[in-house]
Motif scaffolding. Structure first.
Motif, PDB file in Angstrom:
ATOM      1  N   ILE A  12       0.852  -1.193   0.000  1.00 55.10           N
ATOM      2  CA  ILE A  12       0.000   0.000   0.000  1.00 55.10           C
ATOM      3  C   ILE A  12       0.884   1.237   0.000  1.00 55.10           C
ATOM      4  CG2 ILE A  12      -1.596   1.340   1.427  1.00 55.10           C
ATOM      5  CD1 ILE A  12      -3.008  -1.220   2.073  1.00 55.10           C
ATOM      6  N   LYS A  13       0.566   2.141  -0.912  1.00 51.38           N
ATOM      7  CA  LYS A  13       1.492   3.231  -1.189  1.00 51.38           C
ATOM      8  C   LYS A  13       1.455   4.333  -0.115  1.00 51.38           C
ATOM      9  CE  LYS A  13       2.629   4.237  -5.725  1.00 51.38           C
ATOM     10  NZ  LYS A  13       2.001   4.513  -7.030  1.00 51.38           N
ATOM     11  N   GLN A  14       0.233   4.706   0.289  1.00 55.07           N
ATOM     12  CA  GLN A  14       0.100   5.859   1.183  1.00 55.07           C
ATOM     13  C   GLN A  14       0.576   5.485   2.588  1.00 55.07           C
ATOM     14  OE1 GLN A  14      -2.181   4.294  -0.463  1.00 55.07           O
ATOM     15  NE2 GLN A  14      -3.308   5.651  -1.841  1.00 55.07           N
ATOM     16  N   SER A  15       1.612   6.156   3.078  1.00 54.56           N
ATOM     17  CA  SER A  15       2.184   5.744   4.358  1.00 54.56           C
ATOM     18  C   SER A  15       1.228   6.018   5.515  1.00 54.56           C
ATOM     19  CB  SER A  15       3.514   6.443   4.601  1.00 54.56           C
ATOM     20  OG  SER A  15       3.312   7.835   4.699  1.00 54.56           O
ATOM     21  N   LEU A  52      -2.026   5.778   5.467  1.00 58.89           N
ATOM     22  CA  LEU A  52      -3.017   4.709   5.457  1.00 58.89           C
ATOM     23  C   LEU A  52      -2.417   3.434   6.047  1.00 58.89           C
ATOM     24  CD1 LEU A  52      -5.854   3.926   4.576  1.00 58.89           C
ATOM     25  CD2 LEU A  52      -4.921   3.253   2.372  1.00 58.89           C
ATOM     26  N   ARG A  53      -1.181   3.157   5.646  1.00 56.20           N
ATOM     27  CA  ARG A  53      -0.519   1.963   6.185  1.00 56.20           C
ATOM     28  C   ARG A  53      -0.434   2.043   7.693  1.00 56.20           C
ATOM     29  NH1 ARG A  53       4.962   1.847   4.109  1.00 56.20           N
ATOM     30  NH2 ARG A  53       4.297   3.560   2.788  1.00 56.20           N
ATOM     31  N   ARG A  54      -0.065   3.228   8.164  1.00 54.40           N
ATOM     32  CA  ARG A  54       0.079   3.455   9.596  1.00 54.40           C
ATOM     33  C   ARG A  54      -1.256   3.186  10.316  1.00 54.40           C
ATOM     34  NH1 ARG A  54       4.361   3.643  12.355  1.00 54.40           N
ATOM     35  NH2 ARG A  54       3.527   3.649  14.453  1.00 54.40           N
ATOM     36  N   ILE A  71      -3.867   1.434   9.266  1.00 49.49           N
ATOM     37  CA  ILE A  71      -4.227   0.017   9.200  1.00 49.49           C
ATOM     38  C   ILE A  71      -3.439  -0.765  10.246  1.00 49.49           C
ATOM     39  CG2 ILE A  71      -4.102  -2.069   7.796  1.00 49.49           C
ATOM     40  CD1 ILE A  71      -4.584  -0.331   5.350  1.00 49.49           C
ATOM     41  N   GLN A  72      -2.159  -0.461  10.312  1.00 55.30           N
ATOM     42  CA  GLN A  72      -1.327  -1.205  11.249  1.00 55.30           C
ATOM     43  C   GLN A  72      -1.769  -0.974  12.690  1.00 55.30           C
ATOM     44  OE1 GLN A  72       2.919  -0.467  11.039  1.00 55.30           O
ATOM     45  NE2 GLN A  72       3.095  -1.765  12.844  1.00 55.30           N
TER      46      GLN A  72
END
Lengths: 476, 320
Positions: free
Chosen positions: A281-284, A286-288, A290-291
């Motif tokens: 997933i590109k957007q950091s 969003l990743r953050r 989700i995590q």
């Protein structure tokens, strides 16, 4: 014996006696079987000298009737309590003296008073206990008060006499220190003395329980006592195999345990996939997010997971109100293993993935660049670069879960268990709890727990060996 | 602290950048993949978050509607009376006191002990250091079992006693290893110069090692606190005849399992409990509210402490 150095040297020898006896008595105060204060049948068999000396309420917990009827005077029990307490204080003083004996002459001189005082305290305490015992003998109803002279009393008399003799000897042998001297301890002993309390805590809570394995060899029920008459040898071990009902139980529980652990191991690659795909997933931001959200379930207790399960899956839960129907999914015992696996995955996957996400950041970037130049696609890079890069970490995790194959813990299964699904949900840890704590069958559950512990340790060392021979690194 | 957050984010950024060296344009396959991938993570994230949201909207909605199962995706008739009513469930208040006390005390003692012991076992001068260090570490790998543990606790007189929550957890070998490893990574010169200046071991520990170890201590503190907050098996096994010492999770477990007796729980309330309030609080809402109250501390603390948690699992890969 005029030479001070000689005198100090011989005092040093006597100190060994004092230290060893102090350590032994420190040890024995925690054993109920070695309680010199148990002068009456009304005093609990599980009461140690330590408990007798600090808790008057547990000392008298079974004496209410005897007090009310006047069989026993409260005064004599108070004498007993203070006697036990005085012994404890004495042992503590002796321990302080033993610690100080590691210091220089000045400190030893300070400590010798403590040692003598401690030994005297112990003697006084023993005398108090004896007085209380004689008062008990003179009670109006001796058969109700059940006076019995504890054999451990003699042990403590020996301890007290030895300590008294040793501290007296030290008191007169030890030469005076210079007035200008300062209190000092060699740094190796200073560090050790700082460490000692923690070593003792560790001993009491991690090593001492092993002493409880003796229950596996006795006929014992809660509140009873262990004596040679109750000794049954390996009876409970053979019961495991010879008693048909027990054998069936064990087989069923073992099956559940192995299936659940097996399912866990079979799906242990899921966090890797989770980490790899999350990394796509590109957007950091969003990743953050989700995590963060997916790791939250790891930090709530299994009780709360069960509360959530109730809110979603019970008869009046979310699923039924949203889509109509009144199925209670939780009472249904079908696919229990799968359901448990899913709950475990829901709770743990986000968390387990973190270590692999970090692992990906440790992979050499040039590998990816080279692969891109060579025309490798997204999945090829995943499979040929990322996955091999994460395998060493995965291997350690896998070995640990194999070593823990018998220990699934009881939290998850306890909260989800009910009368209908017990057959398929009861794992080894839960079985031991149900057998020992709920039903009070202590020897048999000790045997099961004992065998489990031993097998687990063997598995762990096996896994460690395997790791050493394959990766050249140990996991423990 | 800002630094720590930055490094944590930078790590994720690096991980991403590594797997994706300079992209030019997306192919059709990439677009499809991205859509599926995003969809999957969206669904899974919702699966993780929705239950908490669902519990929450049910606790702040009109109780009649909750009872009829009409609160599905949005709250209706928002009020906080359920949470106020919680104040009147006296045994719950007691359970909270016990749990907060054990979390604070237990964590504080565990952290202090881990720091001190972790420091001591790095000192080569200690008498038989290697032996004593192993003496601690070995205990991670064996376990006498539940029953011997219980018998031991009762032998020590710790059953039905508050200290049973605290004292056994003071020496935590795993945390000691973490602290020890961390201290070993600090340049030794700092300590040595202080020792040469005549400071004692304890002074060095307090003035130098302790402040330098704060990041790792924060990590173990947060893990310890979560562990204390969530534990209920020790309460279940050890506090059988002391209901006043049950932890919040244990109480919740009981409430979840008993359906009939819930209304009587309310009658134990104090002056604030009005009859209307009692009737409004039905069994289902009570369960939801208690669940919510027990999980809120974690939900509130977690996002801010996330990096400490992550640091914890990363350190977990380090061995003693």
């Amino acid at each position: 014996m005029k030479d001070p150095a000689m005198r100090e040297k011989s005092a040093e020898k006597v100190y060994y006696v004092q230290r060893i006896v102090t350590l032994l008595s420190l040890f024995f105060i925690f054993f109920p079987a070695m309680n010199p204060a148990r002068i009456s049948g009304l005093i609990g068999r599980t009461l140690s000298l330590f408990t007798s000396g600090i808790s008057h309420s547990s000392l008298t917990s079974e004496m209410g009737r005897a007090f009310n009827r006047g069989w026993l005077s409260e005064g004599s029990i108070w004498i007993l309590f203070f006697g036990a307490m005085t012994i404890l204080i004495g042992i503590a003083l002796c321990a302080a003296s033993a610690c100080m004996s590691l210091g220089n002459l000045k400190l030893k001189n300070l400590g010798k008073g403590f040692g003598l005082g401690g030994a005297v305290c112990m003697c006084v305490g023993l005398v108090l206990i004896y007085i209380s015992y004689t008062q008990l003998l003179g009670s109006s109803k001796p058969d109700r008060v059940e006076p019995s002279f504890p054999a451990a009393f003699f042990l403590y008399v020996i301890f007290a006499v030895l300590l008294l003799a040793a501290s007296l000897l030290i008191f007169f042998l030890l030469p005076k220190a210079d007035r200008e001297d300062r209190y000092e301890i060699e740094s190796k002993y200073k560090l050790f003395l700082m460490f000692l309390p923690f070593a003792m805590l560790c001993f009491v809570f991690a090593y001492l329980p092993l002493y409880g394995w003796r229950y596996a060899f006795f006929e014992y029920s809660a509140g009873g006592t262990l004596s040679m008459e109750n000794f049954v040898g390996f009876h409970w071990f053979t019961t495991l195999f010879q008693n048909a009902a027990t054998r069936q139980d064990i087989l069923r529980v073992l099956r559940n345990t192995l299936v659940m652990s097996g399912l866990g191991i079979a799906t242990s690659w899921l966090p890797i996939a989770f980490a790899i795909f999350l990394n796509e997933i590109k957007q950091s931001r969003l990743r953050r997010v989700i995590q963060t959200v997916t790791t939250i379930p790891n930090f709530i207790s299994w009780v709360l997971v069960y509360a959530i399960a109730l809110a979603i899956f019970s008869t009046d839960g979310f699923l039924n109100t949203m889509f109509g129907g009144d199925t209670n999914y939780l009472m249904n015992a079908s696919h229990m293993w799968l359901k448990m696996l899913l709950w475990g995955t829901w709770k743990g996957i986000g968390w387990s993935a973190i270590i692999y996400i970090a692992g990906i950041s440790g992979i050499d970037q040039q590998l990816y660049e080279a692969a891109t130049v060579d025309g490798a696609g997204r999945f090829q890079k995943m499979w040929h670069i990322t996955v091999p890069g994460l395998l060493p970490t995965y291997f350690v995790m896998l070995l640990m879960s194999i070593a823990n194959i018998l220990s699934n813990g009881m939290d998850q299964y306890l909260v989800f268990s009910n009368a209908r699904n017990k057959e398929v949900i009861e794992v080894l840890d839960l079985y031991v709890y149900n057998l020992g704590i709920q039903n009070g069958i202590i020897p048999l559950s000790t045997v099961v727990g004992m065998v489990k512990s031993i097998v687990s340790v063997i598995l762990l060392f096996g896994a460690n060996r395997l790791s050493k021979s394959i990766r050249g690194e140990s996991i423990i | 602290m800002k630094q720590a957050k930055k490094t944590s984010e930078a790590k994720m950024e690096r991980a991403y950048a590594k797997a994706h060296p300079k992209k030019t344009r997306l192919s059709a396959g990439d677009v499809v993949f991205n859509i599926i991938n995003h969809a999957f993570f969206l669904v899974f994230t919702l699966l993780c978050a929705f239950p908490f949201y669902f519990l929450f909207i049910n606790t702040i909605s009109d109780n009649d509607m909750v009872q009829k199962g009409q609160i599905k995706l949005l709250p209706h008739g928002i009020n906080i009376s359920n949470y106020l009513a919680m104040l009147n469930v006296s045994d719950l208040g007691q359970a909270f006191l016990v749990t907060i006390a054990r979390t604070v005390l237990g964590t504080a003692l565990m952290v202090a002990a881990s720091a001190l012991v972790g420091y001591l076992v790095t000192k080569k001068e200690m008498w038989h250091r290697q032996f004593w260090y192993r003496f601690l570490v070995v205990t991670m790998y064996f376990n006498a079992g539940t029953i011997p543990w219980y018998l031991n606790m009762s032998m020590l007189g710790l059953t039905n006693h508050f200290s049973a929550y605290i004292i056994p957890a003071v020496v935590a070998p795993y945390n000691i290893i973490l602290v020890k490893t961390y201290i070993e990574s600090i340049p030794a010169e700092l300590e040595e110069s202080a020792l040469i200046d005549g400071a004692g071991f304890f002074t060095v520990f307090r003035q130098i090692t302790w402040p330098l170890c704060k990041p790792i201590l924060a990590t173990i503190a947060i893990f310890g606190a979560v562990g204390h907050w969530n534990s209920y098996t020790d309460s279940l096994i050890l506090m059988q005849s002391s209901p006043e010492l049950k932890t919040v999770q244990h109480r919740l477990y009981e409430y979840l399992n008993q359906t009939t007796n819930l209304q009587s729980v309310m009658s134990s309330g104090g002056t604030m409990a009005t009859t209307a309030m009692k009737q409004a609080l039905n069994a289902k809402v009570l369960k939801y509210t208690i669940s919510m109250v027990t999980v809120i501390p974690i939900l509130v603390v977690y996002p801010f402490m996330n990096r400490y948690f992550e640091k914890g699992i990363m350190l977990g890969a380090v061995k003693g």
